[in-house]
Design an enzyme around this catalytic site. Structure first.
Site, PDB file in Angstrom:
ATOM      1  N   SER A 172     -19.872  36.376  44.576  1.00 46.65           N
ATOM      2  CA  SER A 172     -18.709  35.473  44.585  1.00 46.65           C
ATOM      3  C   SER A 172     -18.029  35.401  45.946  1.00 46.65           C
ATOM      4  O   SER A 172     -16.828  35.645  46.070  1.00 46.65           O
ATOM      5  CB  SER A 172     -17.717  35.917  43.523  1.00 46.65           C
ATOM      6  N   ASP A 214     -19.736  32.763  41.148  1.00 41.58           N
ATOM      7  CA  ASP A 214     -19.118  32.978  39.826  1.00 41.58           C
ATOM      8  C   ASP A 214     -18.546  31.687  39.244  1.00 41.58           C
ATOM      9  O   ASP A 214     -18.505  31.494  38.038  1.00 41.58           O
ATOM     10  CB  ASP A 214     -18.028  34.061  39.881  1.00 41.58           C
ATOM     11  N   ARG A 217     -20.877  44.780  38.252  1.00 40.89           N
ATOM     12  CA  ARG A 217     -21.479  44.914  36.920  1.00 40.89           C
ATOM     13  C   ARG A 217     -22.972  44.638  36.963  1.00 40.89           C
ATOM     14  O   ARG A 217     -23.433  43.791  37.726  1.00 40.89           O
ATOM     15  CB  ARG A 217     -20.863  43.899  35.948  1.00 40.89           C
TER      16      ARG A 217
END
Length: 900
Positions: free
Chosen positions: A586, A640, A522
């Site tokens: 992440s 994350d 994203r």
């Protein structure tokens, strides 16, 4: 003349549909906890939970009490693939002094007969399971426990009502045990109707209804457990013994009962009771005919008005007479013969009229029986949510078998009343004997299966003691990761993130965030406002990462990422601005500062080459340079988990821990700088990214790893690594479930022992299916549908087992996760030196958010293992996007403060 006289016994289809609706309402009443006490149709749970599946085998005994004779049976069931069985029986009389005497005598008599049978068959030396067919209304609380509610069918034994008939039989057998050296175990108490269904179910797997129309009448069928309020649990099905003979005892059928029905009832052993049975069962049909003939004779319509003594004598006309008089060809001559024996001297007109009376009475019986049966079939169809249903009704009883027209009439009317059910009627041979043995055989099979399933799932049941051990081991590993001399070899890496503060509310500005951590990527634009109108606004776009790029070269991966950023900037019209950027990455990174992150190793299915050991921020900068279209200020590389903690920290300053329980599993928390030996300085705090997924890679939790965990690990992309994550994260739970299902199928406990092609496919069982299957709102039917989507053709029993397996795997995952978290909150409490700690944990991840039980079990485990910590769990909204922007904003704020 007869038609006019018996006009009220003629029932139109409209009336029958009305009876059907009334019976359906009674069934619902009988199934409800609050309405059952006043229901006439008692809907008794039989604790028979499964139909025969053809794998039953062994030798069984059965005794059968309830008809005009008492019977003992020996049943052999062969597992030869042909579903064959062998039945040998012996009949014993039911003397009046026994069936109307006292309880002790009755059960002694049964034991004596059984003993005699065992001697005849030379079975005394064998220990055989025994099924007890007891064809009277019983309230069962277990398969082998049933309290007699009331006697029916001419039986009236004192001292038995309201007692457990199985324990009475066991007592009687116990008396004989020592003297005759027999050892019998009563495994199942079975109603003859249930026995009928089970016998037919052995021959036809579609059979899920049993009906008896003989001396007495009754029906049973397989009901969904979720509708049976009287029994704990919602899973699977159970056979319900309707005891429909009492339908109408509350007056519900008064408009259909004639004067003859009332007279018959008044003269019976149990006035006001079993009114439906008195309208349809064989025991009463002959008597109804007698009462009608008596009245017609008195009114001069028959036999020239001459009433014989026989016609005045109760019970003189029996069911066998009615059947003989209705025979197709010899019916008239039979009628003449029977009436002459009763000292009535009939004319031909009399014989025709009497025959017509018999037809109307037996036809009404078949009609009423069909209406109630149609109600049961409709309920079954609706339970299954089918527009059209194929099913089989197992049927037994003297009236049905011996009456020349009854079966045909019944079938015809049922098919007319439920046109959307394709019904096969299967005549049961020896239902009450073989049926009791079948129930016992199924119980035997289920008990053996249960033991094997329990054995497979036992290693997933973790005691509080074991969880405490896991917590203590996690604590040890956390300390190792923080110490300079042990950090290099520690499995829990305890990586410093260089995030040294949480939001204070003064952050503001426009920030970009990138989020790479799974199969999607994203790009976000985040606008943060401070002051009174404090808010966070986000705009984002999602891009897929194809498998060939996830597992290609590092250069290809980062070029793809930059291509996605370019698309987004163009889409938002901000290509010219050099915005500060937070990069959520992440994967385990070793950071030397907030904007330097060296990849320790890929996880979650990524395998891009030339990345491990490299600085991901440099790789991103180089890819931006290669494209040469825009420039960005990369301020922070973010995990994350840290983003999750920051997002919640923006709302709640007490939030100092971040937890991810989704595809992967990880935790971060704010640690005192003085405890972090690998970073210079002792002042303040820094967020530590534990990377706890590697916990256990040194073998410290091997004692709780199962053979299924080892299979999943060996088949993964990184064998021997991330062992704790493989037991707790969404990416692997479905795979653990698949391994267990394969094992249970190999043992013949699932899917008929057939491992389907789809079950062989790794990764077919996604974690979302676990969440769906374990949902409390899902009926088993929907579980079966999910399994069918996966190409697994399951029975109702299979679905229950699959659900249980999913439950065991996800519960263990939540408990292990809770044990790890308990170690961290306890460490925080001790570091602060307080008796009680109040702290908030920011949580994200699909497993935590979407699984129906995971969050509850996790929270309960933390509470049990860290009782001095009051932990609040706060759901994070978009930790990896909003969180990355907040970290970037906090870093900018702290940087500006430093500059000043």
């Amino acid at each position: 003349q007869v038609d006019r006289y018996l006009y009220h016994m003629r029932l139109s289809d409209d009336i029958l549909l009305d009876v059907m609706a009334r019976f359906q309402a009674e069934m619902v009443k009988g199934l409800g906890k609050d309405t059952n006490p006043t229901a006439t149709v008692k809907m008794l749970p039989s604790f028979v939970r499964s139909l025969p599946d053809g794998t039953e085998k062994g030798e069984f005994l059965a005794v059968d009490l309830g008809g005009s004779q008492f019977r003992a049976h020996q049943v052999k069931v062969f597992d030869d693939g042909k579903q064959s069985s062998q039945l040998e029986s012996k009949f014993y009389p039911s003397p009046k002094e026994v069936i109307q005497g006292n309880g002790a005598e009755l059960f002694d008599y049964i034991a004596d007969c059984l003993l005699d049978f065992m001697e005849t068959k030379n079975l005394k030396h064998k220990k055989l399971p025994l099924g007890f067919t007891f064809s009277f209304p019983c309230k069962q609380t277990k398969l082998d426990k049933g309290v007699l509610l009331s006697w029916t069918k001419h039986f009236k034994v004192r001292g038995v009502q309201d007692t457990d008939v199985v324990s009475s039989l066991r007592k009687a057998l116990q008396k004989h045990k020592a003297s005759f050296d027999i050892d019998l175990d009563v495994l199942a108490l079975v109603n003859d109707t249930v026995g009928t269904m089970m016998t037919c179910g052995y021959d036809d797997p579609r059979c899920e209804v049993g009906v008896i129309i003989g001396t007495g009448t009754n029906a049973c069928y397989m009901e969904e457990m979720r509708h049976i309020d009287l029994v704990e649990g919602d899973e699977g099905r159970m056979c319900i013994n309707t005891e429909w003979g009492a339908f109408g005892d509350d007056g519900a059928l008064d408009d259909l009962r004639t004067e003859f029905d009332r007279e018959l009832d008044l003269g019976s052993l149990n006035p006001g009771k079993q009114l439906f049975e008195k309208m349809i069962s064989g025991l009463y049909l002959g008597e109804l005919v007698r009462l009608i003939l008596l009245k017609m004779t008195k009114e001069g319509l028959l036999f020239n008005g001459k009433v014989s003594t026989a016609l005045l004598t109760k019970g003189k006309i029996e069911m066998k007479h009615v059947s003989a008089m209705e025979k197709y060809k010899e019916g008239l001559s039979n009628t003449k013969e029977i009436l002459t024996e009763l000292n009535l001297f009939p004319s031909e007109e009399d014989c025709i009229a009497v025959q017509h009376v018999c037809t109307i009475v037996s036809f009404r019986s078949a009609n009423l029986c069909a209406a109630a049966l149609a109600a049961i079939l409709t309920r079954l169809r609706e339970n299954k949510k089918l527009l059209r249903m194929r099913t089989t009704v197992g049927i037994d009883g003297g009236l049905y078998k011996t009456h020349p027209q009854y079966a045909k009439r019944l079938h015809k009317v049922v098919r007319r009343l439920v046109p959307n059910c394709d019904v096969r009627f299967l005549l049961s041979l020896s239902g009450s004997g073989k049926g009791a043995a079948m129930v016992t055989a199924v119980a035997y099979r289920l008990a053996a299966q249960r033991n094997k399933i329990d054995a497979a799932l036992a290693p997933f049941l973790l005691s509080l003691e074991t969880l405490r051990e896991v917590k203590n081991k996690m604590r040890t590993e956390l300390e190792y990761g923080l110490k300079r001399e042990t950090q290099a070899s520690a499995t829990v890496k305890m990586l410093p993130t260089y995030v040294c503060g949480t939001p204070d509310g003064t952050e503001k500005g426009k920030f970009l965030a990138l989020d790479l951590g799974g199969t999607n990527f994203r790009v976000l634009l985040v606008k943060i406002r401070s002051g009174r109108r404090r808010s966070v606004q986000m705009y984002n776009k999602i891009f897929a990462i194809p498998l060939e790029i996830m597992q290609g070269t590092g250069e290809e991966l980062f070029d793809h990422i930059v291509q996605c950023i370019a698309d987004f900037l163009e889409y938002m019209g901000i290509k010219g601005a050099r915005l500060p950027l937070g990069f959520t990455f992440s994967f385990p990174c070793r950071q030397a500062s907030i904007d330097k992150g060296t990849l320790v190793g890929w996880t979650k299915g990524f395998k891009a080459t030339d990345c491990e050991g490299e600085d991901v921020v440099d790789m991103l900068r180089e890819a931006i340079r290669r494209r040469n279209e825009f420039d960005l200020d990369i301020v922070a590389v973010v995990n994350d988990t840290v983003g999750t903690m920051m997002t919640c920290g923006y709302e709640d300053p007490n939030c100092e821990i971040g937890l991810i329980a989704g595809t992967g599993s990880n935790v971060c928390y704010m640690e005192d700088m003085k405890n972090i030996e690998i970073v210079e300085g002792n002042e303040g705090k820094m967020c530590i990214n534990t990377e706890w997924g590697g916990f256990g890679d040194n073998g410290c939790i091997d004692n709780i790893r199962t053979k299924y965990d080892k299979e999943v690990d060996e088949g993964s992309l990184n064998p021997g690594k991330q062992r704790y994550e493989k037991m707790t994260s969404g990416m692997y739970l479905g795979e653990i479930v698949r391994q267990i299902l394969i094992d249970l199928t190999k043992q013949g406990l699932l899917f008929r022992g057939q491992i389907s092609e789809s079950l062989r496919k790794r990764g077919i069982f996604e974690t979302k299916f676990l969440s769906q299957i374990e949902s409390d709102r899902l009926a088993l039917l929907q579980v079966r549908r999910i399994l069918q989507q996966l190409g697994l053709d399951s029975t109702c029993e299979d679905s229950i087992i699959v659900k249980e397996v999913c439950g065991a795997v996800s519960k263990r995952a939540a408990q292990l996760c809770g044990a790890g978290l308990a170690a961290i909150v306890e460490k925080k409490r001790e570091d602060r030196g307080v008796e009680h700690l109040q702290i908030t944990v920011g949580v994200d991840g699909t497993l935590y958010k979407l699984h129906p039980h995971f969050s509850r079990v996790l929270q309960e485990t933390v509470k049990k293992l860290a009782p001095q910590c009051d932990v609040t769990f706060m759901l994070s909204e978009d930790g990896s996007g909003k969180g990355a922007a907040l970290i970037t904003a906090v870093a900018k704020r702290l940087h500006n403060v430093g500059q000043k």
